[in-house]
Write a protein that holds these residues in place. Structure first.
Motif, PDB file in Angstrom:
ATOM      1  N   PRO A  12       0.772  -1.101   0.330  1.00 17.96           N
ATOM      2  CA  PRO A  12       0.171  -0.285   0.051  1.00 17.96           C
ATOM      3  C   PRO A  12       0.974   1.520   0.226  1.00 17.96           C
ATOM      4  CG  PRO A  12      -0.863  -1.659   1.531  1.00 17.96           C
ATOM      5  CD  PRO A  12       0.932  -2.242   1.356  1.00 17.96           C
ATOM      6  N   ASP A  13       0.369   2.130  -0.656  1.00 18.65           N
ATOM      7  CA  ASP A  13       1.068   3.710  -1.193  1.00 18.65           C
ATOM      8  C   ASP A  13       1.173   4.078   0.346  1.00 18.65           C
ATOM      9  OD1 ASP A  13       2.013   3.299  -3.869  1.00 18.65           O
ATOM     10  OD2 ASP A  13      -0.553   4.491  -4.358  1.00 18.65           O
ATOM     11  N   LYS A  14       0.676   3.758   1.409  1.00 19.11           N
ATOM     12  CA  LYS A  14       0.338   5.052   2.219  1.00 19.11           C
ATOM     13  C   LYS A  14       1.802   3.878   3.313  1.00 19.11           C
ATOM     14  CE  LYS A  14      -2.725   1.492   5.387  1.00 19.11           C
ATOM     15  NZ  LYS A  14      -3.894   0.895   5.518  1.00 19.11           N
ATOM     16  N   ILE A  19       8.664   2.660   4.880  1.00 13.39           N
ATOM     17  CA  ILE A  19       9.226   1.243   4.698  1.00 13.39           C
ATOM     18  C   ILE A  19      11.083   1.976   4.056  1.00 13.39           C
ATOM     19  CG2 ILE A  19       9.819  -0.245   3.054  1.00 13.39           C
ATOM     20  CD1 ILE A  19       6.604  -0.907   3.500  1.00 13.39           C
ATOM     21  N   ARG A  20      10.823   3.749   3.551  1.00 20.66           N
ATOM     22  CA  ARG A  20      12.215   3.633   3.168  1.00 20.66           C
ATOM     23  C   ARG A  20      13.051   4.359   4.116  1.00 20.66           C
ATOM     24  NH1 ARG A  20       9.537   8.117   0.934  1.00 20.66           N
ATOM     25  NH2 ARG A  20       9.392   7.005  -1.146  1.00 20.66           N
ATOM     26  N   PRO A 196      -4.263   1.292  -9.019  1.00 24.49           N
ATOM     27  CA  PRO A 196      -4.129   2.330  -7.331  1.00 24.49           C
ATOM     28  C   PRO A 196      -4.024   2.717  -6.165  1.00 24.49           C
ATOM     29  CG  PRO A 196      -6.067   1.873  -9.005  1.00 24.49           C
ATOM     30  CD  PRO A 196      -5.276   0.898  -9.400  1.00 24.49           C
ATOM     31  N   GLY A 197      -3.398   3.080  -5.672  1.00 21.74           N
ATOM     32  CA  GLY A 197      -3.242   2.670  -3.878  1.00 21.74           C
ATOM     33  C   GLY A 197      -2.026   2.164  -3.806  1.00 21.74           C
ATOM     34  N   HIS A 198      -1.160   1.067  -4.534  1.00 19.27           N
ATOM     35  CA  HIS A 198      -0.131  -0.035  -4.069  1.00 19.27           C
ATOM     36  C   HIS A 198       0.764   1.193  -5.017  1.00 19.27           C
ATOM     37  CE1 HIS A 198      -4.174  -1.562  -3.209  1.00 19.27           C
ATOM     38  NE2 HIS A 198      -3.089  -2.068  -1.950  1.00 19.27           N
ATOM     39  N   TYR A 220       6.397  -5.275   8.571  1.00 18.51           N
ATOM     40  CA  TYR A 220       5.055  -4.656   7.266  1.00 18.51           C
ATOM     41  C   TYR A 220       4.064  -5.636   6.652  1.00 18.51           C
ATOM     42  CZ  TYR A 220       7.394  -0.530   8.173  1.00 18.51           C
ATOM     43  OH  TYR A 220       8.254   0.629   8.809  1.00 18.51           O
ATOM     44  N   GLN A 221       4.806  -7.510   6.814  1.00 19.44           N
ATOM     45  CA  GLN A 221       4.012  -8.196   6.562  1.00 19.44           C
ATOM     46  C   GLN A 221       3.745  -8.374   4.965  1.00 19.44           C
ATOM     47  OE1 GLN A 221       0.369  -8.293   9.108  1.00 19.44           O
ATOM     48  NE2 GLN A 221       1.353  -9.028  11.114  1.00 19.44           N
TER      49      GLN A 221
END
Length: 267
Positions: A12-14, A19-20, A196-198, A220-221
């Protein structure tokens, strides 16, 4: 040298900023991306397939040994833009590539069967690039390959500070155009976004995943998935179904008569 491994994760983009940040102590930005000013660049690939979408079907069927054919460029066109004739080969879990660079302005001539001796840009000095181009053109003509979809995405690439053979990429804003002409490589016409959103996190390595990557994946599974941008984008347009059930598309703008084929490039 054996082929490398390529693991993919749909994220997911969120979670991208988190993660970065978790990766930051262990990676450095790819120098090519750093030169672009935003630590990313745009990847543009016209994927080729047979008239009956055999490459697409092999992916969906989970065929263990298969090939993808594409012409790849980057960012926006310029006077000396370089494109790459590519064959991406999958052998079970290993990935190998044949890759031949040339100036974009020479591409049409190469696909028409012109002399490629003066077109291929050689970095290795051993003739590998020319052989890779001949291998691509063999399959292009032998299998009557035609452009199926233009896939575009924005890539953030990183290398491990401790092992430069470990590479991670965030592939964002995956989008595509169905049945493009080759002249559309640097255009975004009738674009459709695929996920979208990923974004797709790709991890590329030769031996094993470092522990720090495994910890991030566990935190983050994130589960490894069989993600193909080519098939995902085709499916987002319902492309193979449209073609198979009556859509007439001219997908071979440059091919005229196939030249004599040299079977040494069949593999």
């Amino acid at each position: 040298m054996p082929g490398r491994f390529e693991y993919k994760y749909l994220v997911p983009d969120k979670l991208r900023d988190e993660i970065r940040a978790a990766m930051r102590p262990y990676v450095k930005v790819d120098p090519f991306a750093a030169k672009q000013g935003k630590n990313e660049y745009t990847v543009r690939s016209v994927y080729y397939d047979t008239h009956d979408f055999s490459c697409y079907d092999e992916k969906h069927a989970g065929v263990k040994v298969r090939k993808k054919f594409r012409i790849r460029g980057y960012d926006t066109p310029g006077k000396d833009s370089v494109v790459f004739l590519e064959i991406k080969r999958k052998y079970n879990n290993n990935i190998e590539k044949n890759r031949a660079p040339m100036l974009a302005e020479d591409l049409a001539t190469a696909l028409e069967g012109g002399n490629i001796d003066d077109s291929i840009i050689s970095f290795s000095g051993n003739g590998k690039e020319k052989k890779d181009a001949q291998r691509f053109l063999y399959h292009y003509n032998r299998r009557r390959l035609r452009p199926a979809v233009l896939v575009i995405y924005d890539r953030e690439p990183f290398f491990s500070k401790f092992d430069p053979k470990v590479r991670l990429t965030f592939d964002k804003n995956v989008r595509s155009t169905l049945f493009p002409s080759l002249g559309m490589l640097y255009k975004e016409h009738q674009i459709k976004y695929a996920m979208p959103g990923h974004f797709i996190l790709e991890v590329k390595f030769f031996t094993g995943l470092p522990h720090w990557i495994l910890r991030i994946l566990e935190r983050y599974q994130l589960k490894r998935m069989a993600l193909s941008k080519y098939t995902i984008c085709l499916d987002s347009h319902n492309g193979p179904r449209k073609f198979r059930y009556g859509l007439t598309v001219d997908r071979s703008p440059y091919r005229t008569q196939a030249p004599a084929l040299n079977n040494q490039y069949a593999l």
